[in-house]
Design an enzyme around this catalytic site. Structure first.
Site, mmCIF file in Angstrom:
data_model
loop_
_atom_site.group_PDB
_atom_site.id
_atom_site.type_symbol
_atom_site.label_atom_id
_atom_site.label_comp_id
_atom_site.label_asym_id
_atom_site.label_seq_id
_atom_site.Cartn_x
_atom_site.Cartn_y
_atom_site.Cartn_z
ATOM 1 N N GLY A 119 1.097 -1.407 4.321
ATOM 2 C CA GLY A 119 1.570 -0.117 3.833
ATOM 3 C C GLY A 119 2.314 0.714 4.844
ATOM 4 O O GLY A 119 3.517 0.941 4.726
ATOM 5 N N ARG A 172 -6.927 12.888 0.948
ATOM 6 C CA ARG A 172 -5.870 13.315 1.869
ATOM 7 C C ARG A 172 -4.498 12.724 1.511
ATOM 8 O O ARG A 172 -3.493 13.246 1.917
ATOM 9 C CB ARG A 172 -6.228 12.985 3.318
ATOM 10 C CG ARG A 172 -6.182 11.530 3.642
ATOM 11 C CD ARG A 172 -6.337 11.297 5.126
ATOM 12 N NE ARG A 172 -7.686 11.579 5.588
ATOM 13 C CZ ARG A 172 -8.218 11.003 6.658
ATOM 14 N NH1 ARG A 172 -7.517 10.149 7.365
ATOM 15 N NH2 ARG A 172 -9.449 11.272 7.033
ATOM 16 N N ARG A 206 -9.332 8.337 -1.088
ATOM 17 C CA ARG A 206 -10.325 8.765 -0.096
ATOM 18 C C ARG A 206 -11.151 9.912 -0.644
ATOM 19 O O ARG A 206 -10.694 10.682 -1.495
ATOM 20 C CB ARG A 206 -9.623 9.203 1.200
ATOM 21 C CG ARG A 206 -8.943 8.070 1.941
ATOM 22 C CD ARG A 206 -8.433 8.553 3.288
ATOM 23 N NE ARG A 206 -9.534 8.792 4.206
ATOM 24 C CZ ARG A 206 -9.836 7.997 5.230
ATOM 25 N NH1 ARG A 206 -9.111 6.929 5.498
ATOM 26 N NH2 ARG A 206 -10.848 8.279 6.008
ATOM 27 N N HIS A 236 0.868 6.141 2.082
ATOM 28 C CA HIS A 236 1.600 7.052 2.961
ATOM 29 C C HIS A 236 2.845 7.652 2.330
ATOM 30 O O HIS A 236 3.447 8.565 2.888
ATOM 31 C CB HIS A 236 1.838 6.394 4.318
ATOM 32 C CG HIS A 236 0.519 6.135 4.979
ATOM 33 N ND1 HIS A 236 -0.326 7.162 5.330
ATOM 34 C CD2 HIS A 236 -0.146 4.987 5.238
ATOM 35 C CE1 HIS A 236 -1.452 6.645 5.819
ATOM 36 N NE2 HIS A 236 -1.359 5.335 5.774
ATOM 37 N N HIS A 294 -5.591 3.748 -1.682
ATOM 38 C CA HIS A 294 -6.918 4.137 -1.195
ATOM 39 C C HIS A 294 -7.211 5.565 -1.649
ATOM 40 O O HIS A 294 -6.570 6.511 -1.196
ATOM 41 C CB HIS A 294 -6.911 4.035 0.340
ATOM 42 C CG HIS A 294 -8.242 4.323 0.981
ATOM 43 N ND1 HIS A 294 -8.443 4.194 2.331
ATOM 44 C CD2 HIS A 294 -9.435 4.715 0.475
ATOM 45 C CE1 HIS A 294 -9.693 4.491 2.629
ATOM 46 N NE2 HIS A 294 -10.316 4.827 1.513
ATOM 47 N N GLU A 348 -11.371 -9.154 2.810
ATOM 48 C CA GLU A 348 -10.101 -8.837 3.467
ATOM 49 C C GLU A 348 -10.394 -8.650 4.948
ATOM 50 O O GLU A 348 -11.232 -7.819 5.321
ATOM 51 C CB GLU A 348 -9.480 -7.570 2.865
ATOM 52 C CG GLU A 348 -8.167 -7.213 3.567
ATOM 53 C CD GLU A 348 -7.335 -6.167 2.844
ATOM 54 O OE1 GLU A 348 -7.426 -6.054 1.605
ATOM 55 O OE2 GLU A 348 -6.583 -5.461 3.536
ATOM 56 N N GLU A 357 -8.657 0.774 -3.181
ATOM 57 C CA GLU A 357 -9.529 0.810 -2.001
ATOM 58 C C GLU A 357 -10.404 2.038 -2.103
ATOM 59 O O GLU A 357 -9.907 3.126 -2.407
ATOM 60 C CB GLU A 357 -8.698 0.938 -0.726
ATOM 61 C CG GLU A 357 -8.040 -0.316 -0.285
ATOM 62 C CD GLU A 357 -7.204 -0.066 0.961
ATOM 63 O OE1 GLU A 357 -7.368 0.968 1.616
ATOM 64 O OE2 GLU A 357 -6.372 -0.917 1.245
ATOM 65 N N HIS A 364 -3.897 -4.399 7.597
ATOM 66 C CA HIS A 364 -4.031 -3.214 8.449
ATOM 67 C C HIS A 364 -3.155 -3.348 9.685
ATOM 68 O O HIS A 364 -3.378 -4.217 10.522
ATOM 69 C CB HIS A 364 -5.466 -2.915 8.882
ATOM 70 C CG HIS A 364 -5.648 -1.443 9.172
ATOM 71 N ND1 HIS A 364 -5.254 -0.859 10.341
ATOM 72 C CD2 HIS A 364 -6.115 -0.431 8.394
ATOM 73 C CE1 HIS A 364 -5.495 0.434 10.281
ATOM 74 N NE2 HIS A 364 -6.017 0.725 9.113
ATOM 75 N N THR A 368 -8.448 3.684 8.385
ATOM 76 C CA THR A 368 -9.697 2.934 8.279
ATOM 77 C C THR A 368 -9.954 2.179 9.582
ATOM 78 O O THR A 368 -9.346 1.145 9.836
ATOM 79 C CB THR A 368 -9.633 1.963 7.077
ATOM 80 O OG1 THR A 368 -9.145 2.687 5.954
ATOM 81 C CG2 THR A 368 -11.003 1.393 6.767
ATOM 82 N N ASN A 426 0.842 -1.190 0.000
ATOM 83 C CA ASN A 426 0.000 0.000 0.000
ATOM 84 C C ASN A 426 0.887 1.254 0.000
ATOM 85 O O ASN A 426 1.737 1.405 0.888
ATOM 86 C CB ASN A 426 -0.891 -0.049 1.261
ATOM 87 C CG ASN A 426 -1.842 1.113 1.347
ATOM 88 O OD1 ASN A 426 -1.441 2.255 1.130
ATOM 89 N ND2 ASN A 426 -3.082 0.856 1.690
HETATM 90 N N1 PXP Z 1 -6.027 -3.080 3.804
HETATM 91 C C1 PXP Z 1 -6.970 -2.121 3.850
HETATM 92 C C2 PXP Z 1 -8.340 -2.459 3.364
HETATM 93 C C3 PXP Z 1 -6.665 -0.835 4.331
HETATM 94 O O1 PXP Z 1 -7.624 0.112 4.379
HETATM 95 C C4 PXP Z 1 -5.337 -0.545 4.711
HETATM 96 C C5 PXP Z 1 -4.984 0.832 5.165
HETATM 97 O O2 PXP Z 1 -5.196 1.737 4.155
HETATM 98 C C6 PXP Z 1 -4.385 -1.572 4.626
HETATM 99 C C7 PXP Z 1 -4.763 -2.833 4.189
HETATM 100 C C8 PXP Z 1 -2.953 -1.345 4.972
HETATM 101 O O3 PXP Z 1 -2.838 -0.978 6.307
HETATM 102 P P1 PXP Z 1 -1.463 -0.420 6.841
HETATM 103 O O4 PXP Z 1 -1.161 0.816 6.070
HETATM 104 O O5 PXP Z 1 -1.731 -0.175 8.284
HETATM 105 O O6 PXP Z 1 -0.434 -1.496 6.605
#
Ligand code: PXP
Length: 253
Positions: free
Chosen positions: A219, A55, A51, A16, A49, A157, A76, A197, A107, A13
């Site tokens: 991510g 952001r 949004r 960031h 993602h 997921e 996403e 996540h 999220t 991901n």
């Molecule tokens: N999966 C989904 C559906 C998410 O919304 C996110 C965060 O955007 C992630 C995975 C990845 O999470 P993280 O950035 O905390 O690794």
């Protein structure tokens, strides 16, 4: 789809990277460049993602990811008319439907597919009809699994946030058990199961060891770790940790 060799897929991901870029409003660091680097480092797919408040990832980032990536893009998004039309225009490999609240930092929690069944149904149907692999980002909960299945989503997921937030010990173990049960259940009812996540080096292995999981999406930790060791190195280390968790136990002769 699982990899032909049965290896767990790693979706990286890049949200960031865009968060850091947007802190100054310029073009650096470029999340598309990070995505291409992630592919070179062994990512099986890229997750981004878009949004509602833009952001981090922008509309232009999605357009560029669609043209420049050679590995699948998992978009996403919240289930809104605006996002649906963007997804149908770009037709990414996959769309992961996530809950979205403007005030949240990330999220928080999974999508209430059971409670929002009728609202979500046309979104899932139109995305599936367009040939997009739809996944529902849900808590590890049987009701949410059945609801996702009944909507015709081929993938779920599982939200690993509650597991990752716990300190090592019985409360984390309890959350891991929830994930294990849900992942087994998902496979039993014919759903492809992903998870993600909050995963990092200290939390990934027990999740990666769950045999019915097909993909992890990671991510924030990787982007943070890139500050210390570089993005490629962080991704390669994560890949090794996932493979180690999956490797059969070596029995001494
Ligand atoms: N999966 C989904 C559906 C998410 O919304 C996110 C965060 O955007 C992630 C995975 C990845 O999470 P993280 O950035 O905390 O690794």
């Amino acid at each position: 789809m699982s990899k032909p060799d049965g290896r767990l897929r790693l979706g990286v991901n890049v949200d960031h990277v865009a968060t850091v870029r947007n802190a100054r409003g310029g073009a650096h660091p470029d999340p598309v460049r990070a995505a291409l680097l992630a592919a070179d480092a062994g990512a099986d797919g890229i997750t981004a993602h878009l949004r509602e408040d833009r952001r981090h990832i922008s509309d232009e980032d999605i357009a560029r990811l669609m043209t420049e990536l050679k590995i699948p893009l998992n978009l996403e998004m919240a289930a809104t008319e605006e996002m649906l039309s963007i997804a149908l225009r770009h037709k990414p490999h996959a769309v992961c439907l996530v809950p979205e609240k403007r005030q949240e930092r990330t999220t928080e929690g999974g999508l209430d597919v059971a409670g929002g069944h009728n609202y979500l149904a046309p979104y899932v149907r139109q995305l599936v009809d367009a040939g997009i692999r739809v996944s529902m980002f849900i808590e590890a909960d049987a009701r949410q699994l059945y609801a996702s299945h009944s909507l015709g989503a081929p993938v779920v997921e599982l939200h690993t946030g509650a597991y990752c937030e716990q300190p090592p010990g019985p409360t984390r173990e309890a959350q891991l058990t929830r994930l294990q049960i849900a992942a087994a259940h998902a496979a039993k009812i014919g759903l492809e199961c992903h998870a993600g996540h909050g995963l990092g080096f200290d939390t990934v292995k027990p999740v990666a060891a769950i045999p019915t999981l097909v993909e992890l999406n990671i991510g924030h930790f990787l982007v943070g770790e890139a500050i210390f060791t570089g993005f490629e190195s962080a991704i390669r280390q994560m890949r090794v940790a996932m493979d180690e968790a999956r490797s059969p136990i070596k029995v001494r002769a």
